[in-house]
Write a protein that holds these residues in place. Structure first.
Motif, mmCIF file in Angstrom:
data_model
loop_
_atom_site.group_PDB
_atom_site.id
_atom_site.type_symbol
_atom_site.label_atom_id
_atom_site.label_comp_id
_atom_site.label_asym_id
_atom_site.label_seq_id
_atom_site.Cartn_x
_atom_site.Cartn_y
_atom_site.Cartn_z
ATOM 1 N N TRP A 1 4.873 0.328 7.044
ATOM 2 C CA TRP A 1 4.627 0.769 5.679
ATOM 3 C C TRP A 1 3.571 -0.107 5.017
ATOM 4 O O TRP A 1 3.190 -1.144 5.548
ATOM 5 N N ARG A 2 3.096 0.329 3.858
ATOM 6 C CA ARG A 2 2.129 -0.479 3.127
ATOM 7 C C ARG A 2 2.783 -1.768 2.654
ATOM 8 O O ARG A 2 3.953 -1.775 2.246
ATOM 9 N N PRO A 3 2.071 -2.881 2.665
ATOM 10 C CA PRO A 3 2.641 -4.127 2.142
ATOM 11 C C PRO A 3 2.939 -4.011 0.647
ATOM 12 O O PRO A 3 2.197 -3.391 -0.113
ATOM 13 N N ARG A 4 4.056 -4.602 0.252
ATOM 14 C CA ARG A 4 4.489 -4.647 -1.144
ATOM 15 C C ARG A 4 4.625 -3.252 -1.753
ATOM 16 O O ARG A 4 4.347 -3.038 -2.936
ATOM 17 N N ALA A 5 5.081 -2.299 -0.963
ATOM 18 C CA ALA A 5 5.259 -0.928 -1.451
ATOM 19 C C ALA A 5 6.711 -0.722 -1.873
ATOM 20 O O ALA A 5 7.638 -1.220 -1.233
ATOM 21 N N LEU A 6 6.912 0.006 -2.957
ATOM 22 C CA LEU A 6 8.250 0.327 -3.439
ATOM 23 C C LEU A 6 8.709 1.628 -2.791
ATOM 24 O O LEU A 6 8.028 2.657 -2.874
ATOM 25 N N LEU A 7 9.889 1.606 -2.153
ATOM 26 C CA LEU A 7 10.417 2.750 -1.421
ATOM 27 C C LEU A 7 11.772 3.153 -1.980
ATOM 28 O O LEU A 7 12.493 2.339 -2.559
#
Length: 336
Positions: free
Chosen positions: A56-62
């Motif tokens: 996933w993208r770094p520092r992404a909110l899921l």
């Protein structure tokens, strides 16, 4: 030149190419697509599973949700309405795009097959699913796919339209989402139903089904225009998302200005209304308050007549005394 040296020089191009291949193979496989894994594939309600992911993208909110009527190959066919949204969890990926989070197992509002659905909240859309068997929950087969047609985004999205005077005074902001999609499948897509959602901040989108009238042939493309509207008085930074077939096709930011006309209206109300009430109160008080003795009515002034004018000099001659007779009546000499 010694053979060993010749072998070393001759092997340099081969070794250099091999190092490039090995160095490039790792990152390509790692960022191919996000991956979701579960600690166990079956669990009952009241328990929990550990959800982990990578790529996933770094520092992404899921967001993590348990959804029904879904498969990893087809996604969540009914959208987020098929998920247990109230019992979902949120997690932020680390600098390497990895995460691990415990998720409670609950029954989704629709029958299984079920999955753990992971999707990004902000930024470019990405999602992945992992199969989960919810013990004791009903299971029904998924509806058959109507056609083999598949839509894909061909051009960047844009929002058409602008605010007006009514929007400045709190009217619901509205735009038109314009996208160009192409049919990359083998069957035509007739009257497709898209899902348009708007999200504010870290909140999940609120999806609405919108049908586009028309047919997209295999290999063809079409320009799709769908209306988007917010509630009255809403403002801030929003994200408009477009979903088809359980997958997000496009996202576009939307900055909505503050309705300053509403603020101006209330400022005028707070200034004008108190001033009018104050003046009305003063008038009422002045009308109903009793008169003090010092303010009693003064007696009426007497009417003074003007002084008479003096008579003329000829008319001011004093009358003769009675013993003085006029010359005409006076006796002459020798008269008795």
């Amino acid at each position: 030149m010694p053979p060993a040296v010749r072998l070393t020089y001759g092997s340099l191009p081969v070794l250099f190419a091999l190092l490039l291949v090995l160095a490039g193979a790792g990152p390509v496989g790692a960022v191919d697509r996000p991956v979701v894994e579960l600690s166990k594939s079956q669990a009952g309600t009241g328990g929990s599973v550990a959800v982990s992911g990578s790529g996933w993208r770094p520092r992404a909110l899921l967001t993590l949700l348990v959804c029904g009527q879904a498969e990893p190959q087809r996604g969540v066919t009914g959208g987020t309405n098929s998920c247990a949204n109230a019992d979902g969890r949120a997690v932020t990926t680390d600098a390497d795009g990895r995460f691990r989070r415990a998720l409670p197992v609950v029954e989704p509002p629709v029958p299984c097959p079920c999955v753990v659905h992971v999707a990004t909240v902000t930024g470019p859309g990405a999602e992945a699913d992992a199969a989960l068997q919810v013990a004791g929950h009903a299971v029904e087969p998924l509806p058959a796919e109507a056609a083999d047609g598949r839509l894909s985004l061909l051009a960047d999205t844009r929002l058409r339209g602008s605010g007006g005077l009514l929007t400045w005074f709190g009217s619901p902001p509205s735009r038109t989402l314009v996208v160009t999609v192409g049919n990359v499948g083998t069957s035509p897509v007739k009257n497709p139903v898209f899902q348009v959602g708007t999200s504010h901040g870290v909140f999940a989108p609120e999806w609405q089904d919108q049908r586009w009238r028309g047919t997209i042939r295999p290999g063809g493309k079409a320009r799709i225009e769908l209306p988007v509207e917010l509630g009255a008085g809403e403002h801030g930074d929003y994200t408009v998302s477009l979903k088809y077939g359980g997958r997000v096709l496009a996202e576009h930011p939307w900055g909505v200005g503050r309705p300053w006309g509403v603020t101006l209206f209330w400022v005028l109300v707070l200034l004008v209304v108190p001033a009018a009430l104050f003046r009305a109160g003063l008038a009422v008080i002045d009308h109903v308050r009793p008169r003090r003795p010092g303010h009693a009515a003064r007696p009426a002034r007497r009417l003074r007549l003007p002084a008479p004018r003096p008579a003329p000099a000829a008319s001011r001659r004093a009358p003769a005394p009675p013993w003085v007779a006029p010359d005409a009546d006076r006796p002459g000499p020798g008269s008795p």
